[in-house]
Write a protein that holds these residues in place. Structure first.
Motif, PDB file in Angstrom:
ATOM      1  N   ALA A  72      22.705   7.754   2.978  1.00  0.00           N
ATOM      2  CA  ALA A  72      22.838   7.141   1.657  1.00  0.00           C
ATOM      3  C   ALA A  72      21.683   6.182   1.377  1.00  0.00           C
ATOM      4  N   GLN A  73      21.000   5.744   2.424  1.00  0.00           N
ATOM      5  CA  GLN A  73      19.794   4.938   2.282  1.00  0.00           C
ATOM      6  C   GLN A  73      18.952   5.162   3.527  1.00  0.00           C
ATOM      7  N   GLU A  74      17.715   5.585   3.312  1.00  0.00           N
ATOM      8  CA  GLU A  74      16.854   5.954   4.425  1.00  0.00           C
ATOM      9  C   GLU A  74      16.396   4.728   5.213  1.00  0.00           C
ATOM     10  N   GLY A  75      15.897   5.008   6.404  1.00  0.00           N
ATOM     11  CA  GLY A  75      15.401   3.946   7.273  1.00  0.00           C
ATOM     12  C   GLY A  75      16.059   4.019   8.636  1.00  0.00           C
ATOM     13  N   ALA A  76      15.485   3.310   9.606  1.00  0.00           N
ATOM     14  CA  ALA A  76      16.020   3.275  10.964  1.00  0.00           C
ATOM     15  C   ALA A  76      16.295   1.835  11.357  1.00  0.00           C
ATOM     16  N   ALA A  77      17.379   1.638  12.115  1.00  0.00           N
ATOM     17  CA  ALA A  77      17.737   0.285  12.531  1.00  0.00           C
ATOM     18  C   ALA A  77      18.338   0.318  13.926  1.00  0.00           C
ATOM     19  N   ARG A  78      18.031  -0.710  14.687  1.00  0.00           N
ATOM     20  CA  ARG A  78      18.581  -0.869  16.033  1.00  0.00           C
ATOM     21  C   ARG A  78      19.212  -2.247  16.126  1.00  0.00           C
ATOM     22  N   GLY A  79      20.442  -2.321  16.608  1.00  0.00           N
ATOM     23  CA  GLY A  79      21.105  -3.613  16.680  1.00  0.00           C
ATOM     24  C   GLY A  79      22.419  -3.534  17.414  1.00  0.00           C
ATOM     25  N   HIS A  80      23.339  -4.436  17.035  1.00  0.00           N
ATOM     26  CA  HIS A  80      24.644  -4.507  17.670  1.00  0.00           C
ATOM     27  C   HIS A  80      25.731  -4.509  16.602  1.00  0.00           C
TER      28      HIS A  80
END
Length: 747
Positions: free
Chosen positions: A188-196
Motif C-alpha cells: 500500500a506504500q512502497e519502501g523498506a524498513a527494519r525495526g521492532h
C-alpha cells in the motif's frame, strides 16, 4: 448445570494446574494431560492435535490410541473429523464417528474400535492452535455439561501453549512466538524498513488461568465489570453532545457491559474453575471465532465492540493498562488489525513502517502513510496474533512481504537491499538541484503530492518544483467534527508560506468512495467508487464547498492561488463548481478581504468521459491534471481495491497509452496545460513513457522524484516515442518489454 459437575470440573482444572506446575518437558506435560482428561471424563481415548504449519495438524499426545502414532499421524486442514473441527472451529459430537460425514480411517492409530467422538477446537482469541479429542468404545453422544467442560480444558491448553508449556521437538511443538514467520500481504506504500514490533493494541498477558478461590474470582469479575460500566457511562456523558456515530458505538458498549448473558457465561466459567481473566478470554475467543464466520457487516461490528470491551475488562483485571507497561522501541514498526488516520498521525514520523491485517490501498491509513513516506503492507493475515512487542521485523513495502523474527540470512539480504537503496538515494541527492532534462533537450516539470504540513519540508529536500496535488480531505478525515473555516484558512496559509513562492495546487474536498468522513452519515452504495463522491458531493452539498473555497481565498491573502476540482465527469459539473468559486470571490470582495493576485481553476481528469468533452470545456479550464489511479481503474473496468484484478492490467498497455496520448493531443490543440498525477508518475519506467507521449508535468510522492529525474536525464524521448509507436503498430499488448530493453542500454 449441577453443583456436582461444577465440582468435578474444578477438580479436573485443579489437577491440570498441578501438571502445569511440574518441572517437566513439554511432551511429558502433554502426555500427562491426555491421561488426566481420560481419567476425569471416564473415556478410553484422549488425544491432542496441534498445528505444525497453517495447513497441517499433527497428533502430539494420546491416551488410548497407538503411542507410536504420536508425531507420525498428520492430516490436512479439513481432513477427517479432526480436520473438520480445525477448519470450521465448530465442535463435533457424535455417537457414530465412522458413520459421520468426513470420517477418515487412520490405520496407524488403532481408532477403529471407537464410536463415540467429541472434538473441540483449541483456540485463543480466534487463533486456531489445534484440536482436543475424546473417544469412547460405546456409541454415545456427550452431554452439554461434558462438552462445556472439554471446551474449558481446551481453552486452558491454548493458554498453556501460548505460555510455552509444551515446547518440544518438531514443528508442532516449537516455541510459539519465537520462530521466523513470513507474511505475504499487499503493498500500500512502497519502501523498506527494519525495526521492532510495536502493537497498536497490545496483547494482555494472562498467567493465572485456574482459580484457587471461585468466590474470590467472582468478586474480582463483578468489581471489574462495575468499573467497566462506570467507565463506559463516563465516556457516554462526555460524548453526549458529540456525533451520532460515536454515541451509537458507546451505546453498544453499554449494552454489552450490561449484558446478563455475557456476565452469566463468565460466571459459569469461573464456577468450573477458571480465573476471572481466563473466563473473560474464553468468551472473547468465542466472539472472535464467530466474527470470522459472520458476513453481515453490522453483526461483525457488534462482535468487534464486544472484543474491544473484553480487552478493556482484561486490562482492568490485570492492571496492565492500555500499553501493558511496554516501552516503544527506538525503531517501531506498527502492527494493527486496522487504524484510523488520526491515530496514525498521533504516531507521526516516529514509525519506520506499518503492517495491517485489514485496510485497502485507498484507505485513510494508506493516504497518511504515503504522506509520511512510511512503508505500509496491508492484508498481512494473523500478524497481530503472532507478533509480540519488541520482535525484530522487516517490512518490504515494494513486494508486500513482512519477515517477522527473520533469520540471519534474510536479515543479511535485507540489509544489502536497504544499503543499495541508501546508495541510490545519495546519487539522487547529487542531482536534486539539476533540471529533469532529457538527452533530447525536453524539460519535464516534477512536482510532489502532499496532504499534511509535515510534507512541505520535502519540497526542498526532494528537489520538487512545486506541489502538484495538495489533498485537502486529510484535514477533514482526521477530525471527529467538521473543521471551521478559520482553522482551514490558517492551515492553507501555512502551506502557501512553506512553499516559498512555488506553485501549490489545492484539490478541493475529495470524499466519498473509500474516504468517508467520521461525522458524516455514510451512504449505502452498491459501488461507492462509481457513486456519490468528490465534486458530486460538493455540488449537492454546496455549503462545505463554499466554506472551503472561502478559506482558500483568505489563505492566499492577495497571493497567487491554484484550485482543482476532483472527479469531474462532464463540462456542466466544472461550470457549476467554477460558478461557486466566482460566488466565493464576490462574497470575499464585498467583505473587504483581499482577492488572489492571480487565480487558476482546473479539474482532475479521472473519468474517460471527460477525455471526450467538447473543446469548449478544454478552453474553459485553466489546466487539467490526469488522475491516473482512478482513470486507469475505470478505463480497464478493474477495481484498484480488488486484489484479484488490480494488478492484471499494465499502465504501459498500448490501449491505455494511446488513450492518454489522445488527451495530450487534445490539450495541445486547445492550448490547455496538462499534468499527470498518480502512483504511475512516480515509477521511473512509467514516468519515462508518459514523458515520451507528450506529458511535460508529473506529480508524485517526494521520494519518487529522485529516481524519476535520474532516468529522465538518461533517455531520449524521441527514441522512446518511436519504440512505443512501433510496438503498437506491430500489434503487441504492452510496450513494457521493448521499453525495458531500450532502457537497459541506457542505465
Amino acid at each position: 448445570m449441577t453443583q456436582d459437575f461444577q465440582t468435578d470440573s474444578r477438580q479436573m482444572l485443579g489437577r491440570l494446574r498441578a501438571v502445569m506446575a511440574e518441572d517437566a518437558a513439554g511432551q511429558q506435560r502433554l502426555d500427562r494431560i491426555t491421561t488426566l482428561i481420560a481419567e476425569e471424563m471416564h473415556v478410553e481415548v484422549c488425544s491432542i492435535y496441534l498445528f505444525r504449519d497453517e495447513d497441517t495438524l499433527e497428533l502430539c499426545a494420546t491416551e488410548g490410541l497407538n503411542p507410536e502414532a504420536v508425531h507420525e499421524t498428520r492430516m490436512k486442514l479439513g481432513e477427517g473429523l479432526v480436520g473438520r473441527v480445525a477448519r470450521t472451529g465448530q465442535i463435533i459430537n457424535t455417537a457414530d464417528a465412522p458413520g459421520t460425514r468426513g470420517f477418515r480411517y487412520m490405520a496407524e492409530t488403532g481408532e477403529e474400535a471407537y464410536s463415540g467422538f467429541l472434538g473441540v477446537p483449541v483456540q485463543r482469541l480466534g487463533e486456531m492452535l489445534g484440536v482436543l479429542v475424546v473417544q469412547t468404545k460405546s456409541a454415545r453422544s456427550f452431554s452439554d455439561d461434558e462438552v462445556y467442560a472439554l471446551e474449558v480444558v481446551a481453552m486452558v491448553i491454548a493458554e498453556m501453549a501460548e505460555l510455552g508449556a509444551f515446547v518440544g521437538e518438531g514443528a508442532a511443538m516449537s516455541a510459539r512466538h519465537q520462530q521466523p514467520v513470513l507474511f505475504r500481504g499487499t503493498c500500500a506504500q512502497e519502501g523498506a524498513a527494519r525495526g521492532h514490533v510495536w502493537l497498536h493494541e497490545p496483547r494482555v498477558v494472562v498467567t493465572n488461568l485456574i482459580a484457587d478461590d471461585p468466590h474470590r474470582e467472582l468478586e474480582r469479575l463483578q468489581d471489574a465489570v462495575e468499573d467497566l460500566r462506570v467507565g463506559v457511562d463516563r465516556m457516554l456523558s462526555t460524548a453526549a453532545s458529540g456525533d451520532k456515530d460515536q454515541l451509537q458505538v458507546l451505546e453498544a458498549y453499554r449494552m454489552f457491559a450490561n449484558s446478563k448473558g455475557w456476565m452469566r457465561r463468565m460466571e459459569e466459567d469461573i464456577g468450573r474453575g477458571l480465573s476471572a481473566e481466563a473466563a473473560v478470554e474464553k468468551e472473547q475467543s468465542t466472539a472472535r471465532a464467530r466474527m470470522g464466520q459472520v458476513s453481515d457487516a453490522y453483526l461483525r461490528e457488534r462482535l468487534h465492540d464486544l472484543d474491544d470491551l473484553s480487552n478493556r475488562l482484561l486490562r482492568i483485571l490485570t492492571g496492565q493498562g492500555n500499553q501493558t507497561g511496554a516501552e516503544m522501541p527506538a525503531d517501531p514498526i506498527l502492527i494493527a488489525r486496522n487504524i484510523g488516520p488520526a491515530e496514525l498521525l498521533d504516531y507521526g514520523r516516529s514509525l519506520k513502517g506499518i503492517v495491517l491485517e485489514e485496510g485497502s490501498v485507498g484507505s485513510h491509513a494508506a493516504i497518511v502513510a504515503r504522506a509520511l513516506a512510511i512503508p505500509l503492507v496491508i492484508h498481512a493475515s494473523r500478524i497481530t496474533t503472532e507478533a509480540l512487542n519488541g520482535d525484530p521485523i522487516l517490512v518490504d513495502g515494494d513486494q508486500g512481504i513482512v519477515h517477522l523474527r527473520p533469520d540471519d540470512t534474510v536479515v543479511g539480504a535485507f540489509r544489502d537491499k536497504m544499503a543499495m537503496q541508501a546508495q541510490a538515494q545519495e546519487s539522487y541527492a547529487s542531482i536534486r538541484d539539476k533540471p529533469a532534462e532529457t538527452l533530447c533537450g525536453q524539460r519535464i516539470t516534477l512536482k510532489m503530492n502532499a496532504g499534511l504540513m509535515a510534507d512541505l519540508p520535502s519540497l526542498e529536500s526532494s528537489g520538487a518544483e512545486g506541489v502538484g496535488l495538495f489533498r485537502t480531505e486529510l484535514q477533514f478525515l482526521i477530525r471527529n467534527h467538521m473543521p471551521k473555516r478559520a482553522e482551514l484558512s490558517q492551515l492553507y496559509a501555512r502551506v502557501i508560506d512553506a512553499a516559498k513562492g512555488k506553485r501549490v495546487v489545492f484539490r478541493t474536498l475529495d470524499i466519498g468512495s473509500d474516504k468517508v468522513l467520521p461525522y458524516m452519515k455514510a451512504v449505502d452504495e452498491p459501488n461507492p467508487a462509481l457513486g456519490w463522491r468528490a465534486v458530486r458531493v460538493g455540488l449537492d452539498k454546496p455549503g462545505v464547498m463554499r466554506m472551503q473555497l472561502q478559506a482558500l481565498i483568505r489563505a492566499a491573502a492577495g497571493r497567487p492561488l491554484t484550485v482543482m476540482f476532483p472527479f469531474v465527469a462532464q463540462r456542466e459539473e466544472f461550470t457549476a463548481a467554477r460558478a461557486e468559486m466566482d460566488k466565493a470571490l464576490e462574497r470575499e470582495r464585498i467583505l473587504g478581504h483581499p482577492l488572489p493576485e492571480s487565480l487558476e481553476v482546473g479539474a482532475m481528469l479521472e473519468t474517460p468521459s471527460l477525455a471526450f468533452a467538447p473543446d469548449s470545456f478544454y478552453s474553459e479550464v485553466d489546466f487539467l491534471s490526469i488522475g491516473g489511479n482512478d482513470l486507469k481503474q475505470f478505463f480497464f473496468a478493474a477495481d484498484r481495491e480488488n486484489e484479484l484484478v488490480r494488478r492484471r492490467y499494465d499502465t504501459l498497455n498500448v490501449s491505455f497509452l494511446t488513450f492518454l496520448e489522445n488527451i495530450v493531443q487534445r490539450c495541445a490543440t486547445t492550448d490547455t496545460r496538462l499534468s499527470f498525477c498518480g502512483e504511475d508518475a512516480g515509477r521511473p519506467v512509467e514516468a519515462a513513457c508518459l514523458a515520451a507521449i507528450g506529458l511535460r508535468s508529473l506529480s508524485m510522492r517526494p521520494a519518487s522524484i529522485g529516481p524519476v529525474k535520474s532516468i529522465l536525464r538518461r533517455v531520449d524521448l524521441s527514441e522512446m516515442h518511436q519504440i512505443i509507436h512501433t510496438t503498437r503498430d506491430e500489434g503487441h499488448q504492452s510496450v513494457r518489454p521493448a521499453v525495458m530493453e531500450y532502457l537497459r542500454g541506457k542505465l
